[in-house]
Design a protein around this motif. Structure first.
Motif, PDB file in Angstrom:
ATOM      1  N   UNK A 137      19.257   4.026   4.263  1.00 19.36           N
ATOM      2  CA  UNK A 137      20.638   4.495   4.227  1.00 19.36           C
ATOM      3  C   UNK A 137      21.340   3.956   3.002  1.00 19.36           C
ATOM      4  N   UNK A 138      22.504   3.323   3.205  1.00 24.14           N
ATOM      5  CA  UNK A 138      23.241   2.745   2.090  1.00 24.14           C
ATOM      6  C   UNK A 138      22.833   1.320   1.795  1.00 24.14           C
ATOM      7  N   UNK A 139      21.952   0.750   2.633  1.00 26.70           N
ATOM      8  CA  UNK A 139      21.515  -0.637   2.443  1.00 26.70           C
ATOM      9  C   UNK A 139      20.414  -0.695   1.398  1.00 26.70           C
ATOM     10  N   UNK A 140      20.513  -1.667   0.493  1.00 24.04           N
ATOM     11  CA  UNK A 140      19.578  -1.726  -0.634  1.00 24.04           C
ATOM     12  C   UNK A 140      18.443  -2.725  -0.429  1.00 24.04           C
ATOM     13  N   UNK A 141      18.533  -3.608   0.542  1.00 29.92           N
ATOM     14  CA  UNK A 141      17.523  -4.655   0.703  1.00 29.92           C
ATOM     15  C   UNK A 141      17.268  -4.932   2.173  1.00 29.92           C
ATOM     16  N   UNK A 142      16.243  -5.760   2.425  1.00 28.70           N
ATOM     17  CA  UNK A 142      15.976  -6.190   3.800  1.00 28.70           C
ATOM     18  C   UNK A 142      17.139  -7.040   4.287  1.00 28.70           C
ATOM     19  N   UNK A 143      17.328  -7.067   5.594  1.00 26.39           N
ATOM     20  CA  UNK A 143      18.454  -7.814   6.138  1.00 26.39           C
ATOM     21  C   UNK A 143      18.192  -8.167   7.591  1.00 26.39           C
ATOM     22  N   UNK A 144      19.079  -8.943   8.176  1.00 28.66           N
ATOM     23  CA  UNK A 144      19.063  -9.270   9.598  1.00 28.66           C
ATOM     24  C   UNK A 144      20.372  -8.762  10.180  1.00 28.66           C
ATOM     25  N   UNK A 151      27.258   4.609  15.019  1.00 28.52           N
ATOM     26  CA  UNK A 151      27.872   3.287  14.836  1.00 28.52           C
ATOM     27  C   UNK A 151      26.792   2.225  14.632  1.00 28.52           C
ATOM     28  N   UNK A 152      25.749   2.276  15.458  1.00 28.00           N
ATOM     29  CA  UNK A 152      24.650   1.320  15.332  1.00 28.00           C
ATOM     30  C   UNK A 152      23.917   1.523  13.999  1.00 28.00           C
ATOM     31  N   UNK A 153      23.719   2.791  13.619  1.00 27.76           N
ATOM     32  CA  UNK A 153      23.037   3.085  12.357  1.00 27.76           C
ATOM     33  C   UNK A 153      23.811   2.582  11.154  1.00 27.76           C
ATOM     34  N   UNK A 154      25.137   2.770  11.165  1.00 25.66           N
ATOM     35  CA  UNK A 154      25.963   2.291  10.052  1.00 25.66           C
ATOM     36  C   UNK A 154      25.961   0.772  10.011  1.00 25.66           C
ATOM     37  N   UNK A 155      26.058   0.143  11.191  1.00 26.96           N
ATOM     38  CA  UNK A 155      26.056  -1.319  11.249  1.00 26.96           C
ATOM     39  C   UNK A 155      24.758  -1.888  10.682  1.00 26.96           C
ATOM     40  N   UNK A 156      23.651  -1.199  10.927  1.00 29.93           N
ATOM     41  CA  UNK A 156      22.353  -1.700  10.467  1.00 29.93           C
ATOM     42  C   UNK A 156      22.084  -1.331   9.015  1.00 29.93           C
ATOM     43  N   UNK A 157      22.410  -0.087   8.637  1.00 34.45           N
ATOM     44  CA  UNK A 157      21.971   0.421   7.343  1.00 34.45           C
ATOM     45  C   UNK A 157      23.098   0.856   6.416  1.00 34.45           C
ATOM     46  N   UNK A 158      24.349   0.526   6.769  1.00 34.25           N
ATOM     47  CA  UNK A 158      25.496   0.820   5.925  1.00 34.25           C
ATOM     48  C   UNK A 158      25.858   2.306   5.991  1.00 34.25           C
ATOM     49  N   UNK A 159      26.985   2.638   5.376  1.00 34.31           N
ATOM     50  CA  UNK A 159      27.419   4.024   5.312  1.00 34.31           C
ATOM     51  C   UNK A 159      26.510   4.801   4.370  1.00 34.31           C
ATOM     52  N   UNK A 160      26.377   6.093   4.657  1.00 35.57           N
ATOM     53  CA  UNK A 160      25.583   6.970   3.790  1.00 35.57           C
ATOM     54  C   UNK A 160      26.511   8.032   3.207  1.00 35.57           C
ATOM     55  N   UNK A 161      26.698   7.977   1.894  1.00 36.92           N
ATOM     56  CA  UNK A 161      27.589   8.945   1.257  1.00 36.92           C
ATOM     57  C   UNK A 161      27.032  10.357   1.298  1.00 36.92           C
ATOM     58  N   UNK A 162      25.694  10.498   1.453  1.00 42.38           N
ATOM     59  CA  UNK A 162      25.130  11.849   1.545  1.00 42.38           C
ATOM     60  C   UNK A 162      25.451  12.496   2.876  1.00 42.38           C
ATOM     61  N   UNK A 190      19.148 -14.983  16.217  1.00 46.77           N
ATOM     62  CA  UNK A 190      18.392 -14.239  17.229  1.00 46.77           C
ATOM     63  C   UNK A 190      18.397 -12.746  16.945  1.00 46.77           C
ATOM     64  N   UNK A 191      18.989 -12.339  15.823  1.00 45.47           N
ATOM     65  CA  UNK A 191      19.095 -10.922  15.483  1.00 45.47           C
ATOM     66  C   UNK A 191      17.778 -10.300  15.068  1.00 45.47           C
ATOM     67  N   UNK A 192      17.866  -9.014  14.706  1.00 48.22           N
ATOM     68  CA  UNK A 192      16.664  -8.236  14.374  1.00 48.22           C
ATOM     69  C   UNK A 192      16.512  -8.113  12.866  1.00 48.22           C
ATOM     70  N   UNK A 193      15.303  -8.346  12.393  1.00 52.29           N
ATOM     71  CA  UNK A 193      14.986  -8.225  10.969  1.00 52.29           C
ATOM     72  C   UNK A 193      14.741  -6.755  10.638  1.00 52.29           C
ATOM     73  N   UNK A 194      15.435  -6.261   9.609  1.00 57.57           N
ATOM     74  CA  UNK A 194      15.256  -4.877   9.150  1.00 57.57           C
ATOM     75  C   UNK A 194      14.647  -4.916   7.764  1.00 57.57           C
ATOM     76  N   UNK A 195      13.450  -4.401   7.651  1.00 56.39           N
ATOM     77  CA  UNK A 195      12.729  -4.466   6.385  1.00 56.39           C
ATOM     78  C   UNK A 195      13.130  -3.325   5.460  1.00 56.39           C
ATOM     79  N   UNK A 196      13.147  -3.624   4.155  1.00 60.35           N
ATOM     80  CA  UNK A 196      13.363  -2.587   3.152  1.00 60.35           C
ATOM     81  C   UNK A 196      14.757  -2.023   3.164  1.00 60.35           C
ATOM     82  N   UNK A 197      15.070  -1.166   2.216  1.00 53.61           N
ATOM     83  CA  UNK A 197      16.377  -0.542   2.129  1.00 53.61           C
ATOM     84  C   UNK A 197      16.398   0.808   2.813  1.00 53.61           C
TER      85      UNK A 197
END
Length: 555
Positions: free
Chosen positions: A100-107, A219-230, A91-98
């Motif tokens: 932040x630190x996330x490289x691919x689409x995910x849920x 916190x929500x941003x990191x959970x969705x898109x991973x940590x950002x080293x920049x 029931x989660x949310x689909x996040x398209x594309x990479x």
């Protein structure tokens, strides 16, 4: 639209049962079509199609061998942990594309945790608490205790983390990897019995539960898109280089999550060449607030121990990125009796497994007798910024600037500002002095007046929705407009309007994000920008929220 939508040639009055019958036929055929589509989806090899089909099947109460088989195939395809609640994930949310630190689409989905996990989190926050002040806190108060209010488990794709963990496993094959003396977090959880409430750790790769303090939005941003080293070092120092800073003590992690701070003054950061002291910009740190702490599954692998007073950040970073180590342990506990810090320089070494929301509120606990010495110093620094032109006092216009800075704007800049000025100005001399300001801030804390609009948005929005459903909503009332202004001023940075990126941050903060951060954000911006001037002002924001309430959009 589809079958059953054609009109009968008969007069509706002469055939009263024809419309209900047609509607029933249409509903049955629609359900059959959906079931058929779900059945096909449950056989799909595409994980995303499979996920949506499972979510659709469960929403209609569908069970059986085909659903069970689809569950197993989805878990195997995405390598999902066996203890994940698949219904929540699907029931989660689909996040398209990479991003932040996330490289691919995910849920991504957020799963509220049971009492056993909440109890374990409260135990580890209590067990690792140390009331020690460091320069990274920069004048902000040290809480007396973290009281856990809720815990959510982050259900996101762990593929990148797991791939990196396997790489570390190979590197650790010839020599045991360990953290000197273990981590305070895992040591406490082991002793208290709380470790069994959490997923198992892998000792071969030196895996630990560690803290990373942050804000609700981050916190929500990191959970969705991973940590950002920049972004590393944006809220505290970067003594050990550009990396992800993790803590084994709750009070240390809280330093990363504090609001606006002043610059470093003397001591460790001054030695490293940070700027000289000056009055801190922005509002004082809230005396009553919420704290958000990420509890991260962290692969530390081979640890580069460092107990130097003035470490070489470039050398440490290279030792992990191209050398024989995977992480750094900075032992400031040994040097200065403060805290140890653990740093990794690859975001795939850390997975934000839990978001812990805790309250830090001395006033509610009956322990607030006024600001502490450190809090008073920060309030004085802020006061000096606004009172300098009038030799230690402020006028009405300066009061307005100050109220905007602490996100507590008056209802309007005319009558309500006049009333606020009179309320603060206790001596009747036409100016507000330091004593007036300190007394008012103390009273606002005792009155539980928040400095954060987004924290109060959900409550007032639900109230407006309830009035709208009852046909009694004619727009936000005075109190609701005050909260909406607080939200607004927090994201317009005290300007008169916001741009597209600020709108995105604002919508995320109030949990009404666009479907995606590209085309849908563009469309949302155009809808709200009714004046077509390329920016959004407060009136347009108020109109949009009012319309969302009328449209029944949930909080």
């Amino acid at each position: 639209m589809g079958c059953g939508g054609s009109k009968s040639a008969e007069d509706p009055a002469s055939a009263p049962s024809s419309a209900p019958k047609a509607e029933k036929n249409a509903e049955s055929m629609s359900t059959a079509a959906a079931t058929s589509g779900t059945a096909e989806g449950l056989q799909s090899d595409d994980p995303e199609v499979l996920r949506r089909a499972l979510s659709s099947a469960w929403s209609r109460g569908q069970h059986g061998p085909e659903v069970t088989a689809a569950e197993s195939r989805l878990r195997a395809s995405l390598k999902l942990p066996a203890d994940w609640d698949l219904k929540v994930f699907c029931a989660g949310r689909r996040l398209e594309g990479g991003l932040g630190g996330r490289k691919a689409s995910t849920v991504v989905a957020f799963h509220p945790q049971p009492p056993a996990v909440v109890k374990a989190m409260q135990s580890v926050l209590d067990g690792t608490y140390r009331k020690v002040y460091t320069r990274d806190r920069r004048g902000a108060p040290i809480p007396d205790r973290f009281v856990v209010k809720e815990v959510h488990r982050v259900l996101n794709d762990q593929a990148e983390y797991e791939a990196r963990r396997e790489g570390v496993r190979e590197a650790c094959a010839s020599k045991k990897a360990e953290l000197p003396d273990g981590s305070h977090t895992v040591n406490h959880l082991s002793q208290s019995g709380g470790l069994s409430a959490l997923p198992p750790l892998d000792p071969v790769v030196n895996e630990h539960w560690l803290f990373h303090g942050t804000t609700a939005e981050a916190a929500k941003g990191i959970a969705e898109n991973d940590f950002r080293l920049d972004m590393s070092g944006s809220n505290a120092g970067t003594l050990y280089g550009k990396g992800i800073y993790l803590a084994e003590n709750a009070t240390k992690s809280d330093e990363y999550g504090e609001g606006p701070k002043g610059p470093a003054s003397t001591g460790e950061e001054a030695e490293m060449g940070f700027e000289a002291p000056r009055p801190p910009p922005g509002p004082p740190p809230p005396l009553v607030r919420e704290s958000y702490i990420l509890v991260c599954r962290s692969t530390l692998g081979r640890v580069n121990y460092n107990d130097e007073q003035r470490p070489d950040p470039d050398r440490l970073q290279k030792s992990c990125l191209s050398g024989d180590y995977d992480s750094v342990l900075g032992d400031r506990l040994k040097l200065n009796r403060t805290f140890r810090e653990i740093i990794v320089y690859n975001d795939d070494h850390v997975y934000p497994e839990y978001i812990v929301k805790a309250m830090l509120d001395r006033s509610i606990a009956g322990r607030f007798k006024g600001p502490t010495k450190e809090e008073t110093e920060v309030l004085q620094s802020m006061w000096q910024v606004y009172s300098m032109p009038n030799k230690g006092k402020i006028s009405k216009s300066q009061l307005l600037d100050l109220l905007l800075a602490i996100y507590q704007p008056p209802d309007n800049e005319d009558e309500d500002l006049d009333a606020t000025f009179k309320e603060w100005e206790r001596k009747g001399n036409g100016k507000i002095d330091w004593d007036d300001f300190l007394a008012e801030v103390t009273q606002r804390v005792n009155d539980k007046i928040s400095c954060s609009g987004p924290e109060r948005f959900a409550d007032i929005y639900r109230g407006m929705l309830a009035r709208s459903r009852g046909g009694k909503f004619n727009g936000p009332d005075v109190g609701e407009r005050a909260v909406l202004r607080m939200v607004w001023y927090q994201y317009c940075q005290n300007q008169r309007n916001i741009d597209k990126q600020q709108l995105l941050l604002l919508l995320k903060a109030i949990n009404q994000p666009p479907a995606n951060e590209h085309s849908d954000l563009d469309e949302t911006f155009k809808e709200i920008d009714t004046k077509n001037d390329g920016v959004i002002d407060l009136d347009e924001f108020m109109e949009e929220i009012t319309q969302r309430v009328k449209d029944g959009i949930p909080a």
